[in-house]
Enzyme design. Structure first.
Site, short mmCIF file in Angstrom:
data_model
loop_
_atom_site.label_atom_id
_atom_site.label_comp_id
_atom_site.label_asym_id
_atom_site.label_seq_id
_atom_site.Cartn_x
_atom_site.Cartn_y
_atom_site.Cartn_z
CB THR A 133 -11.09 -10.59 -25.30
OG1 THR A 133 -9.78 -10.96 -24.84
CG2 THR A 133 -11.73 -11.79 -25.96
CG ASN B 66 -6.23 -13.85 -23.78
OD1 ASN B 66 -6.37 -15.02 -24.11
ND2 ASN B 66 -5.48 -13.48 -22.77
CE LYS C 175 -8.15 -11.99 -20.27
NZ LYS C 175 -8.38 -10.56 -19.99
CG ASP D 92 -8.85 -5.62 -16.57
OD1 ASP D 92 -8.53 -5.38 -17.74
OD2 ASP D 92 -8.12 -5.43 -15.59
CB SER D 93 -8.18 -11.50 -15.27
OG SER D 93 -7.74 -11.55 -16.60
CE LYS E 123 -7.49 -20.65 -16.74
NZ LYS E 123 -6.80 -19.79 -17.71
NE ARG F 36 -10.67 -14.84 -18.32
CZ ARG F 36 -9.46 -15.33 -17.97
NH1 ARG F 36 -9.22 -16.63 -18.04
NH2 ARG F 36 -8.51 -14.53 -17.57
P1 IMP Z 1 -5.82 -8.44 -19.05
O1 IMP Z 1 -6.97 -8.89 -18.23
O2 IMP Z 1 -6.00 -8.77 -20.48
O3 IMP Z 1 -5.39 -7.05 -18.77
O4 IMP Z 1 -4.54 -9.30 -18.72
C1 IMP Z 1 -4.26 -9.83 -17.52
C2 IMP Z 1 -3.03 -10.70 -17.65
O5 IMP Z 1 -3.07 -11.57 -16.53
C3 IMP Z 1 -3.03 -11.61 -18.88
O6 IMP Z 1 -2.31 -11.07 -19.94
C4 IMP Z 1 -2.33 -12.85 -18.35
O7 IMP Z 1 -0.95 -12.70 -18.43
C5 IMP Z 1 -2.75 -12.86 -16.89
N1 IMP Z 1 -3.94 -13.72 -16.72
C6 IMP Z 1 -5.23 -13.34 -16.58
N2 IMP Z 1 -6.04 -14.39 -16.47
C7 IMP Z 1 -5.23 -15.46 -16.55
C8 IMP Z 1 -5.49 -16.84 -16.54
O8 IMP Z 1 -6.63 -17.33 -16.46
N3 IMP Z 1 -4.40 -17.63 -16.65
C9 IMP Z 1 -3.15 -17.16 -16.76
N4 IMP Z 1 -2.85 -15.88 -16.80
C10 IMP Z 1 -3.89 -15.03 -16.70
#
Ligand code: IMP
Length: 185
Positions: free
Chosen positions: A8, A10, A13, A66-67, A163, A169
């Site tokens: 990741t 992020n 995350k 992925d979320s 959280k 997650r």
């Molecule tokens: P991906 O899973 O990296 O494709 O991104 C999903 C997007 O959803 C992220 O960039 C965030 O903007 C949003 N997102 C996913 N999980 C969360 C969370 O736990 N809190 C806030 N935003 C989230």
């Protein structure tokens, strides 16, 4: 100690995963390997494509995640497009789209894709509401506009551990942790 990679870019995350998996006897390592995120409406399909792609490049056990945020009144938008929508219209844009709207129900979904002796998927959902205003400075993305139904605070007003107790997650990682401990899915 066994190594487990979390693919990741992020930081938020990774912080959450580090906190959630701290009781396991593993060394969690962040790696920013790029993988194609296919255009699909199902997060499981996206995660599965990602783990199969990465398993050809990384030989140690790893997971990716992925979320997305699914807003009821917006017919589940932004869903799999959550990252793009966050990067473009952001939280202010979502609040504008919901301005004057009574039904503020939404949920976050997370799919954790683990690769360890083959692919495994774990899913977590957190139901709640989109607040009327931005609240809190913690976390990332939509955290300051989402309050889980079990709590009055937004994710943006919670510590990482707090959280994790309510979040999509946190729930998906919890199921993965049980699998890693017991080997039973
Ligand atoms: P991906 O899973 O990296 O494709 O991104 C999903 C997007 O959803 C992220 O960039 C965030 O903007 C949003 N997102 C996913 N999980 C969360 C969370 O736990 N809190 C806030 N935003 C989230």
């Amino acid at each position: 100690m066994e190594e487990l990679y979390f693919i990741t870019g992020n930081k938020g995350k990774f912080k959450e995963a580090k906190d959630k998996l701290r009781c396991l006897n593993i060394e969690l390592i962040q790696t920013k390997m790029e993988y194609p995120e296919i255009q699909a409406s199902d997060l499981k399909e996206i995660a599965l494509f990602g783990i199969n792609f990465c398993s050809e490049r990384l030989k140690s056990p790893f997971f990716l995640e992925d979320s997305g945020l699914f807003v009821e009144e917006l017919n589940s938008f932004p869903g799999p497009y959550s990252r793009y929508v966050q990067d473009t219209i952001g939280n202010d844009g979502i609040l504008k789209l919901l301005s004057g709207v009574k039904n503020r129900s939404a949920y976050f979904k997370s799919v954790v894709g683990l690769y360890k002796d083959g692919p495994h998927l774990f899913e977590g959902i957190s139901r709640g509401t989109i607040t009327n205003e931005i609240r809190g400075y913690e976390g990332f993305g939509y955290d300051p506009i989402f309050a889980p139904e079990e709590n009055l605070k937004t994710f943006g007003e919670m510590t990482t551990t707090e959280k994790n107790a309510f979040s999509h997650r946190g729930k998906a990682l919890e199921i993965m942790a049980k699998y890693l401990e017991t080997g039973v899915e």
